[in-house]
Structure formats: C-alpha cells, structure tokens
Motif scaffolding. Sequence first.
Motif, PDB file in Angstrom:
ATOM      1  N   ALA A  97     -13.063  -3.044  -0.323  1.00  0.00           N
ATOM      2  CA  ALA A  97     -13.027  -2.716   0.927  1.00  0.00           C
ATOM      3  C   ALA A  97     -12.374  -3.858   1.378  1.00  0.00           C
ATOM      4  O   ALA A  97     -13.233  -5.068   0.789  1.00  0.00           O
ATOM      5  N   PRO A  98     -11.480  -4.502   2.352  1.00  0.00           N
ATOM      6  CA  PRO A  98     -10.741  -6.024   2.538  1.00  0.00           C
ATOM      7  C   PRO A  98     -11.849  -6.274   3.477  1.00  0.00           C
ATOM      8  O   PRO A  98     -11.620  -6.982   3.918  1.00  0.00           O
ATOM      9  N   ASP A 131     -13.677  -7.725  -1.958  1.00  0.00           N
ATOM     10  CA  ASP A 131     -12.918  -7.279  -1.054  1.00  0.00           C
ATOM     11  C   ASP A 131     -11.083  -7.032  -1.430  1.00  0.00           C
ATOM     12  O   ASP A 131     -10.255  -6.577  -0.304  1.00  0.00           O
ATOM     13  N   ASP A 133      -9.041  -3.834  -1.802  1.00  0.00           N
ATOM     14  CA  ASP A 133      -8.646  -2.850  -0.881  1.00  0.00           C
ATOM     15  C   ASP A 133      -7.447  -1.848  -2.581  1.00  0.00           C
ATOM     16  O   ASP A 133      -6.260  -2.052  -3.157  1.00  0.00           O
ATOM     17  N   LYS A 135      -6.569   1.324  -1.616  1.00  0.00           N
ATOM     18  CA  LYS A 135      -5.359   1.677  -0.651  1.00  0.00           C
ATOM     19  C   LYS A 135      -3.661   0.978  -1.111  1.00  0.00           C
ATOM     20  O   LYS A 135      -3.650   0.230  -0.722  1.00  0.00           O
ATOM     21  N   GLY A 169     -14.147   3.343  -1.407  1.00  0.00           N
ATOM     22  CA  GLY A 169     -13.385   2.890  -2.350  1.00  0.00           C
ATOM     23  C   GLY A 169     -13.647   3.149  -4.057  1.00  0.00           C
ATOM     24  O   GLY A 169     -12.522   2.402  -4.750  1.00  0.00           O
TER      25      GLY A 169
END
Length: 444
Positions: A97-98, A131, A133, A135, A169
């Motif tokens: 995840a960021p 980090d 992402d 998505k 994630g």
Amino acid sequence: MSLNLKNFINSVEHRNACEPEFLQAVTEVVEDLIPYINEHRQDLIDLKILERMVEPERVISFRVAWLDDNNQIQVNRGYRVQMNSAIGPYKGGLRFAPDVNLSILKFLAFEQVFKNSLTGLPIGGGKGGSDFDPKGKSDNEIMRFCQSFMTELQRHIGAETDVPAGDIGVGTREVGYLFGQYKRLQNNFTGVLTGKGIHWGGSYIRPEATGYGLLYFVQCVLDYNSESIEGKTISISGAGNVAYYAAEKAIQLGAKVITLSNSQGTIYDPEGFTLERLQHLGSLGRDLKDYTSKYASSSFHAKQNPWQFPCDIALPCATQNEINAEDAKKLVEQGCKIVAEGANMPSTAEAIKIYLQAKINFGPGKAANAGGVAVSGLEMSQNAIGQQWSPEKVDHRLKLIMENIHKTCVRFGKEPNGYINYLKGANIGGFIKVAEAMKAQGVV
C-alpha cells in the motif's frame, strides 16, 4: 527496582523518533504490562525483557526495481520487520500500500508478537511489505513487482525461519507470484508462505478466517454474559475479506448487520443484509453506492463512517485509527455494548479510554482478529505433515483457538468488580508466554 511507565515510553519515543503508530502500539501495551511486571514479575525487570521486546530482532529494508507495462523502470521500497522469534519462526503478513512505512510495519509486527502468542501456536511475530500500490496495475505489472520483491526477500525467509502471509494489497494472486518466484530461486516446494491457493498447499477457511474468528470471539463475549448473538444489531466497517466474512458469519448466526463501508462512504440498510444482499454488495467492487439502486431500504452516506447508526455491536474492520474519541462517545451514547476489532488498531488511544470508562466489552485486535494468523499457523502445520484438512476440521480448530484466546483474556483481564478488561487480558496473556521463552533462552 521497578519500571517507570513515563520514563519507559520516553525512552522508546527517543529511540524511535517520527514513528507515531509504533509508539501508539507500544504505549497501549506497556500501560498494562508495567504495573503487572512491577507487582508480579520482578525477575523480568533485571532481564530487561520488556526493553528487548520493543526492539526488533532484525529490520530489513531493500530496493525493489521493476518494469511497468510501458517498459519504464519503477522503484519501490521493501521491508521485513522480524520482531520476535522466542516461541517460533517469525509470522506475519506482507502489506502492499502507498502509505506503508517503517512505523506502520513495526507497530504491526509488535502487535503480531502478542497476537501470535495468544493463539497458542508456536509462531513468533513479524511483518513486512512495500509502498507499492497494486490498485490500477495490470496482472503482469503485479507479477513483475512480486518477482522483484521476492528476489530480495527470499534470502531472509524460510519455512523454519520466517513465514510471511498476505495482508492489505496482498491476496492469493500476489501470494502466488511471490511463492512461484521463491520456488524458482530456491528450487524447492516448501511452506514458506501462507495464504496459498487451495490446490497448491493452501488451507481451507483461510480467506474467511479473520472474519469468522472475529464472530467466534464475539460469541464468547456474549456467552460469558449469558446473552445470545441472535437478533443483535451489528455495524461493520470495511468491505474487504475481513468485513465481508464477518458479516456473513454474523448473518448465519442470526444477527442483523446494518452497515458496510469503504473509503468512498457507508452503506446503511436498516432492514439488515441477508446473505443474498451481501453477495450482491460483494459483486459491486468499490461502487457500494450502486447497492441502493436495487434495495430501496438502503442509503449511501458519502465520506461517512458507520458509527453514527445505533448498534449493539461495532466491528471496525477497515484500517488503523478509524474510530476516534467522538465516534467512541457516539457508540457509547447509542447503547453499543461490544466493540471488537477486526482490523489492526482501528481505535485511537482516546477511543479505547472511552470504551473502558463506559465498561464496554472491548475486544482488541490482537485477540479478536487473531483468527487469520491462527489459520495461517494451521496451514503451516498442514504443510509440515503433507496433509490438507477438511474445511470442517479447520473451522473447528479455529473456533477452539478463539475460545481459548477469550479464556486467556478473562484470566488476566478480570477486575475486582467483575468487569473483563479484554485489552489488559490480551496484553498480559500474550506477554507471559513470550517472556518465559525469552527468559529460558538467555540474552539473545
């Protein structure tokens, strides 16, 4: 000699500057542990057990370079925090995840030590991630990232050393890519990751485990108070695996689930979700508001959380610090009797104080959401003996583990007035087993 709470927290803050999530997690735990240690366990003070527990055994940080679909080089940062291996190999998820940073991963790894200890399984605590992402990324981009990530991580993990799993994630797809790369580099098929696909070493009930376990814990709380879950109104935040399967199990047990949510807002259905309605919501992806076009009784509340709606039981299953003091006051005022955490540290420190002052039955994440890692531990056991247990057997074992966690919380958390401080019980109960192992193993 005794430990001073304020001095201890100041020392941790000094050594871990700019890590608010980690400091929050440590403070929540030591507020219960230091009084207990000072009163009951002077032997652990000289051994500096608590000072050693808040210091990771190892922190690994590495570069992850990979090619996107436009053949452009992308660079992310990868981590693995190996917190404590006193009772078994490091065990804990990978989060992509960021917003992932070292503070978040250290808080998660620290919590994982206590959570894993409470399960009764021989697993230590760790956490990792990046980090990166996922998505909006293609399957090929995710595959290339996972392969690059594992190319570095593989030298630090192993079935008897450190066994990562999925987290935010990181689902079965990502675990598959990670596992495939590990197998290629190490030239062996071993249980180095959990959350694997059911046909290649995974366990039944793993996707459902955290949500189901959460409801089994809530059942124990209600049973202890001679109450039934049937007919209780439940508010749930989140719309991922934990929230979905918590809602599914709650409905199966006869409760009335009225909310689910994501970052866009909250779906409120005063009639309560049925299994059919829940399946429809699950098919909508992130567009929860589309649920209202099929079910007129419902309403979508953009950018709002579920805690405005009266409920008997609140299950925060989204992310850390999602319930603040104002939300907690609202829950108390509206008659909520149980808050059980499906996410990791979803309640702020101020919110927790309000629960405890109001004598709400508060199930902290390290106890209430331990079902996921419990089934991951069972997956490790199945891999070690080359078997795959039936869904019924895994579910039965999961329920027993959650019942035993509840008993531990009651044992260490029962106060003179009869109130069960589940947070205190989980903190002390999780600590004792790890502390005894560290004491036995010497200064390492």
